[in-house]
Every structure is written in C-alpha cells, then in structure tokens.
Write an enzyme that holds these catalytic residues in place. Structure first.
Site, PDB file in Angstrom:
ATOM      1  N   CYS A   6      73.841  70.015  65.947  1.00  0.00           N
ATOM      2  CA  CYS A   6      74.937  68.959  66.519  1.00  0.00           C
ATOM      3  C   CYS A   6      74.934  68.083  65.258  1.00  0.00           C
ATOM      4  CB  CYS A   6      74.308  68.144  67.696  1.00  0.00           C
ATOM      5  SG  CYS A   6      73.870  69.343  69.092  1.00  0.00           S
ATOM      6  N   ARG A  57      79.095  71.017  62.287  1.00  0.00           N
ATOM      7  CA  ARG A  57      77.847  71.074  62.914  1.00  0.00           C
ATOM      8  C   ARG A  57      77.711  71.482  64.432  1.00  0.00           C
ATOM      9  NH1 ARG A  57      73.827  69.059  59.409  1.00  0.00           N
ATOM     10  NH2 ARG A  57      72.518  68.680  61.323  1.00  0.00           N
ATOM     11  N   TRP A  61      76.845  70.864  69.909  1.00  0.00           N
ATOM     12  CA  TRP A  61      76.837  72.507  70.151  1.00  0.00           C
ATOM     13  C   TRP A  61      75.731  72.939  71.059  1.00  0.00           C
ATOM     14  CZ3 TRP A  61      73.642  76.545  67.415  1.00  0.00           C
ATOM     15  CH2 TRP A  61      74.396  77.849  67.645  1.00  0.00           C
ATOM     16  N   ASN A  76      69.493  65.426  68.105  1.00  0.00           N
ATOM     17  CA  ASN A  76      69.916  66.661  67.743  1.00  0.00           C
ATOM     18  C   ASN A  76      68.339  67.305  67.910  1.00  0.00           C
ATOM     19  OD1 ASN A  76      72.525  66.186  66.708  1.00  0.00           O
ATOM     20  ND2 ASN A  76      71.844  65.867  64.856  1.00  0.00           N
ATOM     21  N   GLY A  77      68.388  68.626  68.218  1.00  0.00           N
ATOM     22  CA  GLY A  77      67.180  69.291  68.224  1.00  0.00           C
ATOM     23  C   GLY A  77      66.711  69.807  69.462  1.00  0.00           C
ATOM     24  N   GLU A 121      77.498  91.739  54.228  1.00  0.00           N
ATOM     25  CA  GLU A 121      77.980  90.293  54.198  1.00  0.00           C
ATOM     26  C   GLU A 121      79.426  90.467  54.403  1.00  0.00           C
ATOM     27  OE1 GLU A 121      76.943  87.403  54.224  1.00  0.00           O
ATOM     28  OE2 GLU A 121      78.638  86.208  53.893  1.00  0.00           O
ATOM     29  N   LYS A 158      81.325  88.407  57.623  1.00  0.00           N
ATOM     30  CA  LYS A 158      82.166  87.453  57.439  1.00  0.00           C
ATOM     31  C   LYS A 158      83.502  87.902  58.324  1.00  0.00           C
ATOM     32  CE  LYS A 158      81.024  84.965  55.906  1.00  0.00           C
ATOM     33  NZ  LYS A 158      79.772  84.190  55.413  1.00  0.00           N
ATOM     34  N   GLU A 208      82.497  87.183  62.145  1.00  0.00           N
ATOM     35  CA  GLU A 208      82.432  85.773  62.594  1.00  0.00           C
ATOM     36  C   GLU A 208      83.669  84.908  62.681  1.00  0.00           C
ATOM     37  OE1 GLU A 208      79.403  83.461  60.369  1.00  0.00           O
ATOM     38  OE2 GLU A 208      80.160  84.398  58.535  1.00  0.00           O
ATOM     39  N   HIS A 259      74.464 109.858  59.474  1.00  0.00           N
ATOM     40  CA  HIS A 259      73.291 109.907  60.572  1.00  0.00           C
ATOM     41  C   HIS A 259      73.822 109.227  61.852  1.00  0.00           C
ATOM     42  CE1 HIS A 259      70.708 111.600  57.405  1.00  0.00           C
ATOM     43  NE2 HIS A 259      70.911 110.544  56.555  1.00  0.00           N
ATOM     44  N   LYS A 311      77.286  75.972  61.695  1.00  0.00           N
ATOM     45  CA  LYS A 311      76.937  75.843  60.250  1.00  0.00           C
ATOM     46  C   LYS A 311      75.345  76.060  59.742  1.00  0.00           C
ATOM     47  CE  LYS A 311      78.592  75.376  56.029  1.00  0.00           C
ATOM     48  NZ  LYS A 311      79.163  76.668  55.378  1.00  0.00           N
TER      49      LYS A 311
END
Ligand code: G6P
Length: 598
Positions: free
Chosen positions: A2, A27, A72, A98-99, A470, A474, A477, A493, A593
């Site tokens: 957050c 954030r 968030w 936050n946390g 990656e 990308k 997301e 396989h 982020k």
C-alpha cells in the site's frame, strides 16, 4: 503493498495528500482514504475503488495537517469499511498502515474485551485502538508504546485532533520524510515527494518520527534522539511523469536505452577497478529473487557460468528462506528492483545468518535491502511506475552481465582482452535496444496475432529460456492471456499436447547460438501442430522466418547478450496486446509493484 502519505504545513493538506496518493497508486489501488485535522477536529473520508472515487467524494477541506493511504488488500477484502485511515473510539486519533500485524487476532480479542469497538476486518485497526490505550498527551510516544506490542511489519502514520503533528513508525516497510520550508511531508516512497522537495530523511527500522510544519524529530527504538543528515534525491518529478506516452509502461520501455546507459555509467568503473566484490574467495554463487527479478537471476546463472566459470545456483526468495541451507558459504546475490520485497529481504537475512556474503542488486537508493547486505550494486533505471517491470528488468540483466564479467576477470577465467571485449559489447546494448524501439510498429502489428488468443506459449533455449519465461509473465500480467514459457526442449514432454491452431507460440532463435538448429527443429514441430508461430530472431535470418508465420527482428547481437534486445521486443509485444484488449496496463488487477507481505 500500500502507499502512505502525510503532510503538515501551510497548504491545504487534502491537495498535497491527493497528489501524493496519485503518485503512489501503483503501490496499491483497491481503496483509498484520508484523515485531516479540520478546524481542530479529525475528519475522515475513505472509499473503495480507484483514487478517482475518493477524489470525487472529497469536499474542499481547509485543514493543513493530514495523512492518506492507498490500499492493496491483504487482510480484509477491499471495501469502504476496510479502507484506511482508521479512527480511535473517541475519534481523536487516526492512523494508516502498510504491512501486516501478525498478532492482531490476540490483540483484537483483548481490546474488544476491554470495550473497544471495531469497524473493519483488517489487522490494521488494532493499531489505532492500541494507541488509544497508550495515549496520554504525546502522539509519538503513544505510537512508540503501541509498536512494542505489535508483531509483524509496518509503516504507520498517525494524526491527532487539534494538533499539527504527524507521528510515524517503521519496521521492514519503507518510510521517508520530505523536508520543506515551514512544511514537512511523509511518504512510503520518494516518488510521492519529488514535486515538493529533494531533501529527504530515510526512516530506519525501529525508529519513530514526529513531524510538524516546523521540524522533524527522529527517535531510535529506545527513545533516544537520532541525528541524521538529509539525503538528496536526484530523481526529478518529471522522471516520474508520463511525458506524453499513453501509459507509464510504454514510456518506461522507451527509457530502456537511457536506463542501460546510466547503469553502465554508474557501474563500469566500479567493475573495472574491482570496487565491487573486492574479495573473491567464494567457490559458488547463489542468485535469489522473486518474480521478474528471478528471471534476471536465471539469465545471471548462464552469464556467471559463461564468463566466470563459477558454479551458480538459483533459488526463489520465498523458497530459499525456508530451505535446509547449504553447507558451503557462497556469495548470495539478491536481486530486487524495489529493494522492499518481503521474501527477498527475509532471504538476505537468512543468507547472512548462514554466514554467506551478500550482495544486493537494486534500483532504489536507501531501500531496505541496502541495509541488510554486505554490498550493493545499483541499477540506475530511474523510477518505474508501471506495475510490470520493464526498464528495471533490463538493467538487472546488465547488472548480471557486469557481475559475471567482474568475477570472471578477477578469478582468471577472462583475460584482460576478453573482459574489455565483453564490456564493449555491453556498451553496445543501449543502441541495440534503441534499434528494437525504432521498429516498434512492427511489434505493434505482430500483436494482432495474439490479442484474441486464450492461451499462448513462449519457447526458447539456453540463455533465452528465461527471457521467454519473462515474456510469458509480462503478457499474462498485463493482458490476462494465459501465457506459459517453456524450455523448447521440454515441449515434447507434455505441452505439445495443448497446441493447435488457436494457440500462438512465440519462439526465439538466435543465429550463431549453439542451440539455434535445435530451436529450428522445435519450431517445425510446433508448426506441424498448426500453431501460428511468431518468430523472434536476428535481422536477415531467412531460415527462421521461413518457418514462422510472422517475425520480430532484433539487430545482430552475440548470442550471450541477446536477452537484452529480445526482452525489449517481448515487453513491447505484451504492451500492444494488452492495449488492444483494453486492459488497465499500468495497474493490472490483483498485482502490485512491490510485495511487502510474505
Ligand atoms: C512484484 C512485481 C514484479 C516484481 C516482483 C519482485 O510481483 O509485480 O514485477 O518482479 O514483485 O519485485 P522486486 O522489487 O523484488 O524486484
């Protein structure tokens, strides 16, 4: 994760807070709120949804002191009730956090039995009730006494009715004070402060702060006053603006060449002079990271073995910290663009506990990881606002090459000439990236091959296997298309069973790489299942383009450095696919982020 902001000064606090929250939205963005001291009384406004919802509901407050939060959700679903700030029963105190408060259940039971009435499902709300029990006139002292009872991680800011003071505390969550003239600021990230000041005080773990328009006082865990010189932030406010681009992500992709340039400028001397890693007495290297940074670590493993011949292992930070632990004491390199990812921070502590040497690769000066490790190598990508890592990832690749070259030269694997030649290839990388960007419209066109797909595969080999992981990350997301990356040799396989004409496959094959022929064979296998193949290869490679429905070309490059231009091409591809699908590119759903919870 957050975002927190605070302001005390001569301007309308609501305006400064909303401006700061706007810059911190990346954030977290499922709800937001502010608490202000208005005519001596505390007023509170909070709303579920993006910041605009709060902005529309906001009356013209006149108060000059306040705190704000963008959330968030981690504990308690997104809702008006669960949004911060929270206020004490007597209405005199408000806090944002936050946390994670790990012992909140026990604290809540105790506080409820003492008569405190809770209004939300969050862990955070216990903080304000605890503060109420400790408050006897001194806001910062009440906060200091409160955090002694809390287990977990936090950045907390608190305000009090009838007062211009903001009190704040931090443990394992970033918190920074911005210094002004007859006004002071607080934020969880310097990007929120850049338009107001470049003079900042980083708050350290265990410290508390008291901030008023006329001064800032910092105290250590034992309540002793701490003297700290302000740091000067060199990022400009403009660095954190969109600058005419439709999205931050596209702007940040275009900043790739400059980010590479700045990272090399900052690091080449350090690497050549041996200022980074002056001691070379380690036998193995372990690379530890999360998310995109882990993919940079994977590229790092190939580079480390190629340039330095040092056995290199990889671990996800969330796994490393709980693993049994190796017997040897290797060099552990922790890669984290934000420097705040909870699992990576915990891994750094665990590595030191195990007696390993630790080096962090991070983009944020003053971030928590820089205080947890023996050495730091900074990438210099500048602020990155889009949630999807782009230029920061690119500069992490650079850092991986630089470290591998440094270690290879120091341990005698690379001669002086080979070291110089490898560094000179790296110097070319910003031109290579620019050349990919010069043809970005071809990539935009190629995105039409993918934007309607439900599933999409990315395949590569050798050092481009992680590049494709990656690329897939990308795409998923930001476009919400199910995308998976595979080592091309693994297709047969299992994944081959999923291929058909509705599943595009993006395949990279770099001419000159020793796996090139094998890649061509894998691409033929894919094409034989009718999957449309989008090839990524070197300009003029007709052998590859003959096998593919469409091509994205990158400029000629030594195979070992090819992840650099290939990465940028795949970032742009993901961007255009997501844009065609009308997605919220800079703020994808459910993602943040930097993830400061475990
Ligand atoms: C989040 C971000 C990713 C990032 C990961 C690790 O999940 O959305 O883009 O790669 O965290 O972040 P770090 O700051 O440690 O590199």
């Amino acid at each position: 994760m957050c975002g927190i902001v605070g302001y005390s000064g001569h301007r309308r606090a609501s305006e400064v807070l909303m401006d700061g929250l706007k810059r911190l939205e990346y954030r977290g963005y499922d709800s937001a709120g502010v608490a202000m001291v208005e005519d001596g009384r505390l007023v509170l406004l909070k709303r579920q949804g993006e910041l605009d919802v709060l902005q529309k509901a906001l009356p013209k407050f006149e108060g000059r002191t306040g705190i704000g939060h963008t959330r968030w959700a981690t504990c308690g679903r997104p809702s008006d009730r669960n949004a911060h700030p929270f206020v004490s029963c007597d209405g005199k105190l408000a806090i944002v956090h936050n946390g994670i408060i790990e012992n909140y259940t026990a604290l809540r039971e105790r506080l409820e039995s003492e008569g405190h009435h809770f209004t939300s499902e969050t862990d955070t709300e216990v903080v304000v009730h605890l503060m109420e029990t400790h408050f006897s006139g001194d806001l910062r002292q009440a906060l200091a006494d409160t955090v002694r009872e809390i287990q977990g991680t936090y950045a907390i800011a608190a305000v009090l009715e009838g007062s211009q003071e903001i009190a704040a505390a931090r443990k394992e969550n970033p918190l920074v004070v911005g210094l002004g003239v007859k006004e002071n600021f607080l934020a969880s990230d310097v990007t929120a402060l850049l338009s107001h000041t470049s003079q900042v005080l980083y708050i350290m773990d265990g410290e508390t702060v008291s901030l008023t328009p006329n001064g800032v006082a910092v105290y250590d865990h034992d309540g002793a006053s701490v003297k700290r010189e302000p740091s000067v932030v060199t990022w400009s406010a403009e660095d954190a603006q969109k600058g005419g681009f439709e999205h931050f992500m596209l702007k940040e992709i275009f900043e790739g060449p400059n980010a590479i340039h700045n990272t090399l400028l900052g690091a080449l001397d350090l690497i050549e002079n041996g200022d980074v890693l002056p001691r070379m007495d380690f036998q193995t290297v372990k690379l530890v990271a999360c998310g995109s940074s882990f993919h940079a670590a994977m590229v790092g493993k190939y580079a480390m073995e190629e340039f330095a011949g040092v056995p290199t292992t990889l671990e996800l930070a969330s796994e490393y910290r709980y693993s049994p632990g190796a017997r040897e004491a290797p060099l552990v390199i922790l890669i984290t663009q934000s420097g705040e990812t909870a699992d990576t921070l915990a891994a750094a502590r665990e590595a030191r506990r195990r007696g390993c040497r630790t080096l962090a690769v991070t983009n944020v000066v003053g971030s928590t990881i820089t205080r947890e490790v023996d050495e730091v190598l900074y990438t210099r990508a500048g602020p990155e606002i889009g949630v999807a890592a782009t230029k920061t990832f690119l500069t992490q690749l650079l850092a991986m090459y630089l470290l591998a070259i440094r270690i290879g030269y120091a341990n005698g694997t690379l001669s002086h000439d080979s070291m110089r030649s490898a560094l000179s290839s790296l110097r070319q990388s910003s031109n290579m990236v620019q050349s990919v960007l010069n043809h970005i419209h071809d990539i935009e066109e190629a995105s039409k091959m993918i934007d309607k797909a439900d599933h999409c595969f990315f395949i590569g080999r050798n050092i481009n296997y992680p590049t494709m992981l990656e690329g897939a990350l990308k795409l998923k997301e930001i476009s919400y298309i199910h995308a998976e990356g595979f080592a091309a040799g693994e297709l047969k396989h299992g994944p081959l069973a999923l291929l058909d004409s509705t599943t595009p496959v993006i395949a990279v094959a770099i001419k000159g790489d020793h796996t090139y022929e094998k890649m061509l064979a894998n691409i033929s296998e894919v094409a034989a299942r009718d999957s449309p193949v989008l090839g990524v290869g070197l300009e003029g490679d007709t052998d590859l383009s003959r096998l593919c429905e469409r091509m994205i070309f990158v400029p000629p490059v030594k195979p070992v450095f090819s992840p650099i231009p290939v990465t940028v091409a795949l970032q742009a591809l993901a961007y255009y696919v997501a844009n065609r699908r009308g997605c919220s590119i800079d703020k994808p759903k459910n993602l943040a982020k930097s993830v400061t919870v475990e």
